[in-house]
Design a protein around this motif. Structure first.
Motif, PDB file in Angstrom:
ATOM      1  N   ARG A 118      39.628  10.285 -38.263  1.00 36.42           N
ATOM      2  CA  ARG A 118      39.457   9.281 -37.203  1.00 36.42           C
ATOM      3  C   ARG A 118      38.046   9.247 -36.631  1.00 36.42           C
ATOM      4  O   ARG A 118      37.628   8.235 -36.091  1.00 36.42           O
ATOM      5  CB  ARG A 118      40.492   9.496 -36.110  1.00 36.42           C
ATOM      6  CG  ARG A 118      41.891   9.272 -36.631  1.00 36.42           C
ATOM      7  CD  ARG A 118      42.946   9.246 -35.559  1.00 36.42           C
ATOM      8  NE  ARG A 118      44.231   8.900 -36.169  1.00 36.42           N
ATOM      9  CZ  ARG A 118      44.620   7.665 -36.422  1.00 36.42           C
ATOM     10  NH1 ARG A 118      43.846   6.654 -36.085  1.00 36.42           N
ATOM     11  NH2 ARG A 118      45.781   7.426 -36.996  1.00 36.42           N
ATOM     12  N   LEU A 119      37.314  10.354 -36.752  1.00 34.20           N
ATOM     13  CA  LEU A 119      35.930  10.354 -36.293  1.00 34.20           C
ATOM     14  C   LEU A 119      34.952  10.208 -37.454  1.00 34.20           C
ATOM     15  O   LEU A 119      33.736  10.200 -37.244  1.00 34.20           O
ATOM     16  CB  LEU A 119      35.630  11.635 -35.502  1.00 34.20           C
ATOM     17  CG  LEU A 119      36.473  11.854 -34.238  1.00 34.20           C
ATOM     18  CD1 LEU A 119      35.990  13.103 -33.497  1.00 34.20           C
ATOM     19  CD2 LEU A 119      36.429  10.640 -33.315  1.00 34.20           C
ATOM     20  N   GLY A 120      35.474  10.093 -38.669  1.00 34.28           N
ATOM     21  CA  GLY A 120      34.621   9.883 -39.834  1.00 34.28           C
ATOM     22  C   GLY A 120      33.635  11.004 -40.074  1.00 34.28           C
ATOM     23  O   GLY A 120      32.472  10.763 -40.403  1.00 34.28           O
ATOM     24  N   LEU A 121      34.087  12.261 -39.938  1.00 28.51           N
ATOM     25  CA  LEU A 121      33.186  13.405 -40.056  1.00 28.51           C
ATOM     26  C   LEU A 121      32.882  13.750 -41.516  1.00 28.51           C
ATOM     27  O   LEU A 121      33.718  13.594 -42.400  1.00 28.51           O
ATOM     28  CB  LEU A 121      33.804  14.622 -39.365  1.00 28.51           C
ATOM     29  CG  LEU A 121      34.178  14.451 -37.894  1.00 28.51           C
ATOM     30  CD1 LEU A 121      34.652  15.779 -37.314  1.00 28.51           C
ATOM     31  CD2 LEU A 121      33.007  13.899 -37.080  1.00 28.51           C
ATOM     32  N   SER A 122      31.664  14.229 -41.733  1.00 32.38           N
ATOM     33  CA  SER A 122      31.250  14.664 -43.065  1.00 32.38           C
ATOM     34  C   SER A 122      30.260  15.804 -42.906  1.00 32.38           C
ATOM     35  O   SER A 122      29.850  16.147 -41.794  1.00 32.38           O
ATOM     36  CB  SER A 122      30.610  13.503 -43.837  1.00 32.38           C
ATOM     37  OG  SER A 122      29.461  13.022 -43.145  1.00 32.38           O
ATOM     38  N   GLY A 123      29.875  16.406 -44.021  1.00 34.33           N
ATOM     39  CA  GLY A 123      28.877  17.466 -43.994  1.00 34.33           C
ATOM     40  C   GLY A 123      29.293  18.634 -43.121  1.00 34.33           C
ATOM     41  O   GLY A 123      30.451  19.058 -43.124  1.00 34.33           O
ATOM     42  N   GLN A 124      28.346  19.173 -42.361  1.00 32.08           N
ATOM     43  CA  GLN A 124      28.631  20.357 -41.551  1.00 32.08           C
ATOM     44  C   GLN A 124      29.565  20.054 -40.389  1.00 32.08           C
ATOM     45  O   GLN A 124      30.268  20.949 -39.909  1.00 32.08           O
ATOM     46  CB  GLN A 124      27.328  20.989 -41.059  1.00 32.08           C
ATOM     47  CG  GLN A 124      26.521  21.624 -42.173  1.00 32.08           C
ATOM     48  CD  GLN A 124      25.545  22.672 -41.676  1.00 32.08           C
ATOM     49  OE1 GLN A 124      25.799  23.393 -40.730  1.00 32.08           O
ATOM     50  NE2 GLN A 124      24.389  22.745 -42.339  1.00 32.08           N
ATOM     51  N   GLY A 245      27.811  14.783 -28.223  1.00 32.94           N
ATOM     52  CA  GLY A 245      28.101  13.360 -28.251  1.00 32.94           C
ATOM     53  C   GLY A 245      29.289  12.963 -29.097  1.00 32.94           C
ATOM     54  O   GLY A 245      29.569  11.767 -29.258  1.00 32.94           O
ATOM     55  N   LEU A 246      30.019  13.946 -29.640  1.00 26.89           N
ATOM     56  CA  LEU A 246      31.166  13.621 -30.492  1.00 26.89           C
ATOM     57  C   LEU A 246      32.289  13.037 -29.636  1.00 26.89           C
ATOM     58  O   LEU A 246      32.612  13.543 -28.570  1.00 26.89           O
ATOM     59  CB  LEU A 246      31.664  14.878 -31.202  1.00 26.89           C
ATOM     60  CG  LEU A 246      32.517  14.672 -32.453  1.00 26.89           C
ATOM     61  CD1 LEU A 246      31.716  13.979 -33.539  1.00 26.89           C
ATOM     62  CD2 LEU A 246      33.024  16.012 -32.964  1.00 26.89           C
ATOM     63  N   ALA A 247      32.877  11.956 -30.105  1.00 27.98           N
ATOM     64  CA  ALA A 247      33.932  11.280 -29.347  1.00 27.98           C
ATOM     65  C   ALA A 247      35.225  12.086 -29.369  1.00 27.98           C
ATOM     66  O   ALA A 247      35.411  12.988 -30.189  1.00 27.98           O
ATOM     67  CB  ALA A 247      34.183   9.891 -29.934  1.00 27.98           C
ATOM     68  N   LEU A 248      36.120  11.743 -28.452  1.00 25.26           N
ATOM     69  CA  LEU A 248      37.454  12.322 -28.476  1.00 25.26           C
ATOM     70  C   LEU A 248      38.248  11.726 -29.639  1.00 25.26           C
ATOM     71  O   LEU A 248      37.990  10.615 -30.081  1.00 25.26           O
ATOM     72  CB  LEU A 248      38.187  12.019 -27.160  1.00 25.26           C
ATOM     73  CG  LEU A 248      37.600  12.601 -25.883  1.00 25.26           C
ATOM     74  CD1 LEU A 248      38.467  12.223 -24.696  1.00 25.26           C
ATOM     75  CD2 LEU A 248      37.461  14.111 -25.980  1.00 25.26           C
ATOM     76  N   VAL A 249      39.210  12.501 -30.134  1.00 29.35           N
ATOM     77  CA  VAL A 249      40.085  11.987 -31.177  1.00 29.35           C
ATOM     78  C   VAL A 249      40.995  10.933 -30.543  1.00 29.35           C
ATOM     79  O   VAL A 249      41.700  11.219 -29.577  1.00 29.35           O
ATOM     80  CB  VAL A 249      40.945  13.110 -31.783  1.00 29.35           C
ATOM     81  CG1 VAL A 249      41.913  12.549 -32.815  1.00 29.35           C
ATOM     82  CG2 VAL A 249      40.049  14.173 -32.408  1.00 29.35           C
ATOM     83  N   PRO A 250      40.989   9.702 -31.051  1.00 27.32           N
ATOM     84  CA  PRO A 250      41.813   8.639 -30.446  1.00 27.32           C
ATOM     85  C   PRO A 250      43.299   8.940 -30.543  1.00 27.32           C
ATOM     86  O   PRO A 250      43.761   9.561 -31.497  1.00 27.32           O
ATOM     87  CB  PRO A 250      41.455   7.397 -31.276  1.00 27.32           C
ATOM     88  CG  PRO A 250      40.156   7.735 -31.933  1.00 27.32           C
ATOM     89  CD  PRO A 250      40.202   9.214 -32.185  1.00 27.32           C
ATOM     90  N   ILE A 251      44.041   8.467 -29.563  1.00 19.52           N
ATOM     91  CA  ILE A 251      45.490   8.633 -29.564  1.00 19.52           C
ATOM     92  C   ILE A 251      46.157   7.496 -30.323  1.00 19.52           C
ATOM     93  O   ILE A 251      47.126   7.703 -31.023  1.00 19.52           O
ATOM     94  CB  ILE A 251      46.032   8.678 -28.127  1.00 19.52           C
ATOM     95  CG1 ILE A 251      45.534   9.941 -27.441  1.00 19.52           C
ATOM     96  CG2 ILE A 251      47.551   8.648 -28.109  1.00 19.52           C
ATOM     97  CD1 ILE A 251      45.961  10.059 -26.014  1.00 19.52           C
ATOM     98  N   ALA A 252      45.647   6.288 -30.183  1.00 23.10           N
ATOM     99  CA  ALA A 252      46.286   5.114 -30.771  1.00 23.10           C
ATOM    100  C   ALA A 252      46.591   5.333 -32.237  1.00 23.10           C
ATOM    101  O   ALA A 252      45.696   5.576 -33.038  1.00 23.10           O
ATOM    102  CB  ALA A 252      45.386   3.890 -30.598  1.00 23.10           C
ATOM    103  N   GLY A 253      47.879   5.274 -32.576  1.00 26.73           N
ATOM    104  CA  GLY A 253      48.308   5.434 -33.958  1.00 26.73           C
ATOM    105  C   GLY A 253      48.340   6.873 -34.422  1.00 26.73           C
ATOM    106  O   GLY A 253      48.839   7.165 -35.486  1.00 26.73           O
TER     107      GLY A 253
END
Length: 289
Positions: A118-124, A245-253
């Motif tokens: 949901r946050l589209g994380l990659s790499g480290q 600056g990383l966003a919170l994991v969304p709840i929706a869905g």
């Protein structure tokens, strides 16, 4: 410290204003969800603990003397619910994780996977998220708060208050946890390249595939002395730098069970369920505090 605008909402909610209570729940539901989800490692009871935390928040508003301390107080309420959950289910922190044999992660609610996808994380950033699976239960509870501090959502004072520790003691706890997290990051790297190391492949033959403190130590010990795997210790960007600056994991869905449960609870939670499933997922605390 939260904004005057949020403090005013807290005052109104404390006085019984239903709209203000709705606004508080909708605004802080994502924060509570992220703390509980990460602390409980995506287990099936996450939704129940989130709901209980919010209900206790609403019930306890009358005892909150300082509206400006609302966010810190709510985080402490949430951590108390997490501790109550562990105690009630005989899930006290142990070396290898949770004790209860039935305490199995819900594949549909795996918080690590939700965070990555949901946050589209990659790499480290992806590596450090995967590494959280290898932490002990008590370290995951601390991580759930420190992660939000590193992301800029909570302050160190709020983290210390939620843990009922002095800032100095909290700093020591955080430093120890970060050390375990760094080791776990090396484990993630080593396992990702396991086909390149025959010795590690042989070592892992007796591993059941479930991350644990015992196997974190075994694989890390191998990586310290192995000519193939020792390079995994190099080039690690400090975790806090990855989380800024990383966003919170969304709840929706992401938690249909939670939203369904909220519809059968307090009117404020019902309103929050609707608002959260159709609107933004950033809490007031992050946006205005």
């Amino acid at each position: 410290m939260i904004s005057e605008q949020v403090a005013a909402v807290v005052v109104a909610a404390r006085a019984g204003d239903q709209r203000a209570r709705d606004e508080l729940v909708a605004g802080y539901l994502p924060l509570v969800y992220n703390i509980v989800g990460r602390a409980l490692d995506g287990h099936a009871d996450v939704d129940d603990v989130v709901q209980e935390s919010l209900l206790r928040m609403l019930d306890g508003l009358g005892s909150l003397r300082e509206p400006e301390a609302f966010r810190s107080w709510l985080v402490a309420v949430t951590m108390n619910e997490i501790r109550r959950y562990w105690q009630g289910h005989r899930r006290a922190p142990v070396a290898g994780g949770l004790q209860d044999a039935h305490d199995v992660a819900d594949p549909g609610a795996d918080f690590v996977d939700l965070t990555i996808v949901r946050l589209g994380l990659s790499g480290q950033r992806k590596e450090v998220t995967e590494a959280t699976r290898w932490l002990e239960t008590d370290d995951r509870a601390l991580l759930s708060l420190w992660w939000l501090e590193a992301a800029g959502v909570l302050t160190r004072g709020e983290v210390a208050s939620a843990l009922d520790l002095s800032a100095e003691h909290a700093a020591v706890r955080v430093q120890r946890m970060k050390g375990q997290l760094e080791t776990a990051r090396v484990v993630v790297r080593a396992l990702a390249g396991i086909e390149r190391c025959g010795e590690l492949s042989g070592l892992a033959l007796s591993w059941d595939g479930v991350p644990s403190a015992l196997w974190r130590k075994r694989i890390a010990r191998h990586a310290r002395t192995c000519a193939v795997c020792s390079g995994h210790w190099s080039g690690l960007i400090p975790a806090e730098g990855l989380l800024v600056g990383l966003a919170l994991v969304p709840i929706a869905g992401a938690s249909a069970g939670l939203l369904a449960a909220l519809h059968g609870a307090d009117p404020a939670l019902q309103s929050a369920a609707h608002a959260t499933s159709t609107a933004a997922t950033q809490p007031m605390a992050a946006a205005q505090g």
